[in-house]
Design an enzyme around this catalytic site. Structure first.
Site, mmCIF file in Angstrom:
data_model
loop_
_atom_site.group_PDB
_atom_site.id
_atom_site.type_symbol
_atom_site.label_atom_id
_atom_site.label_comp_id
_atom_site.label_asym_id
_atom_site.label_seq_id
_atom_site.Cartn_x
_atom_site.Cartn_y
_atom_site.Cartn_z
ATOM 1 N NE ARG A 36 -2.238 -1.023 3.627
ATOM 2 C CZ ARG A 36 -2.698 -0.802 4.852
ATOM 3 N NH1 ARG A 36 -3.891 -0.260 5.011
ATOM 4 N NH2 ARG A 36 -1.987 -1.104 5.913
ATOM 5 C CB ILE A 62 -5.883 -5.929 -1.691
ATOM 6 C CG1 ILE A 62 -5.989 -6.034 -0.159
ATOM 7 C CG2 ILE A 62 -4.543 -6.446 -2.200
ATOM 8 C CD1 ILE A 62 -6.123 -7.454 0.336
ATOM 9 C CG ASN A 88 1.356 -12.171 2.354
ATOM 10 O OD1 ASN A 88 1.480 -13.071 3.167
ATOM 11 N ND2 ASN A 88 1.784 -10.931 2.591
ATOM 12 C CE1 TYR A 190 -5.693 -13.315 10.343
ATOM 13 C CE2 TYR A 190 -5.585 -15.461 11.437
ATOM 14 C CZ TYR A 190 -5.076 -14.546 10.519
ATOM 15 O OH TYR A 190 -3.957 -14.864 9.780
ATOM 16 C CB VAL A 192 -15.330 -15.561 10.521
ATOM 17 C CG1 VAL A 192 -16.365 -15.453 9.403
ATOM 18 C CG2 VAL A 192 -15.985 -16.100 11.786
#
Length: 274
Positions: A36, A62, A88, A190, A192
């Site tokens: 980013r 993303i 990732n 996390y 889920v």
């Protein structure tokens, strides 16, 4: 013959950085380190340059479809397509985080599931036939981490579609906002998000079967990274082993699988391996 291209999302540090390092050593083509933050990404590239490794760099967020589309257009114009995509990029709230469950649920699912899905939807059309996709999941992504048998059966349904899976992920976020999530979904956003990502992997493989594209999920192990507050015993290079195996070495018969950091194929809905 066209140049082969590999892309690793969220790769300026941690496991993603180590995956780029491994690809620079063994992938026969161009490797893209993405991040980013441009400055952090370029610093990561400079670090690898000092090791005589030379990844290319491109900004990629993303969570921003325009950023993904810009990167797609760049790759298409310069190479015509891509041959390896490692998803990732992810986030995790710390165990002592003070943010409300509803906030943690919404933000975690937004990045770890919905933004990865958006990345795939935008980049998959430029995957070349024979390409490989590696989704970085987690031991948290095991189906048995979901308490509800009905939900588990729904998530592993071989006819489950991506829109149906996304609807389930949205149901979890809404349940978290209402405070009714724990009995069926458990207490970890996390978990889920990574269960959702692993389920997505299996659907993606079914959808891409005719294009000879292999899609797999991997648990990288408990790694010494910022995400684990540096509590994991594995180095980032050890955490990259499973992903690099799927990217470079795994037989073509390995597809739609859930793979452990030591290269073992693990039953997604089975017992936790030793």
């Amino acid at each position: 013959m066209s140049t082969k291209v590999a892309v690793v999302t969220g790769s300026n540090k941690g496991i993603g950085f180590a995956i780029v390092r491994g690809l620079c050593k063994h992938f026969k083509g161009v490797v893209y380190l993405t991040s980013r933050d441009v400055n952090r990404g370029r610093t990561a590239v400079a670090t690898l340059n000092q090791e005589d490794l030379h990844p290319n760099y491109h900004q990629l967020d993303i969570t921003d479809p325009k950023s993904i589309e810009t990167f797609r257009d760049y790759l298409k114009a310069n190479y015509g397509g891509i041959d390896l995509l490692v998803n990732n990029a992810a986030i995790a709230f710390k165990q002592n985080s003070t943010e409300p469950v509803a906030v943690q649920a919404e933000q975690t699912l937004f990045v770890n599931y919905f933004s990865v899905l958006a990345t795939c939807e935008i980049l998959f059309p430029i995957l070349r036939n024979g390409a490989r996709v590696v989704n970085i999941s987690s031991s948290a992504g095991r189906l048995n981490n979901i308490p509800s048998e009905a939900l588990r059966n729904r998530l592993k349904d071989p006819k489950l579609t991506i829109p149906e899976l996304s609807a389930l992920m949205k149901q979890y976020v809404e349940a978290a906002k209402q405070g009714t999530h724990a009995a069926e979904w458990g207490n970890s956003s996390y978990v889920v998000s990574k269960v959702g990502l692993t389920a997505l992997t299996k659907i993606q493989q079914r959808n891409l079967e005719e294009r000879d594209i292999k899609v797999n999920a991997v648990h990288p192990g408990y790694v010494d990274t910022d995400m684990t507050s540096h509590k994991g015993p594995l180095t980032i290079d050890e955490g990259a082993v499973g992903a690099l195996f799927l990217a470079l070495e795994a037989p073509d018969s390995v597809k739609g699988q859930y793979v452990w950091y030591d290269k073992r194929i693990v039953e997604w809905d089975g017992a936790n391996p030793n």
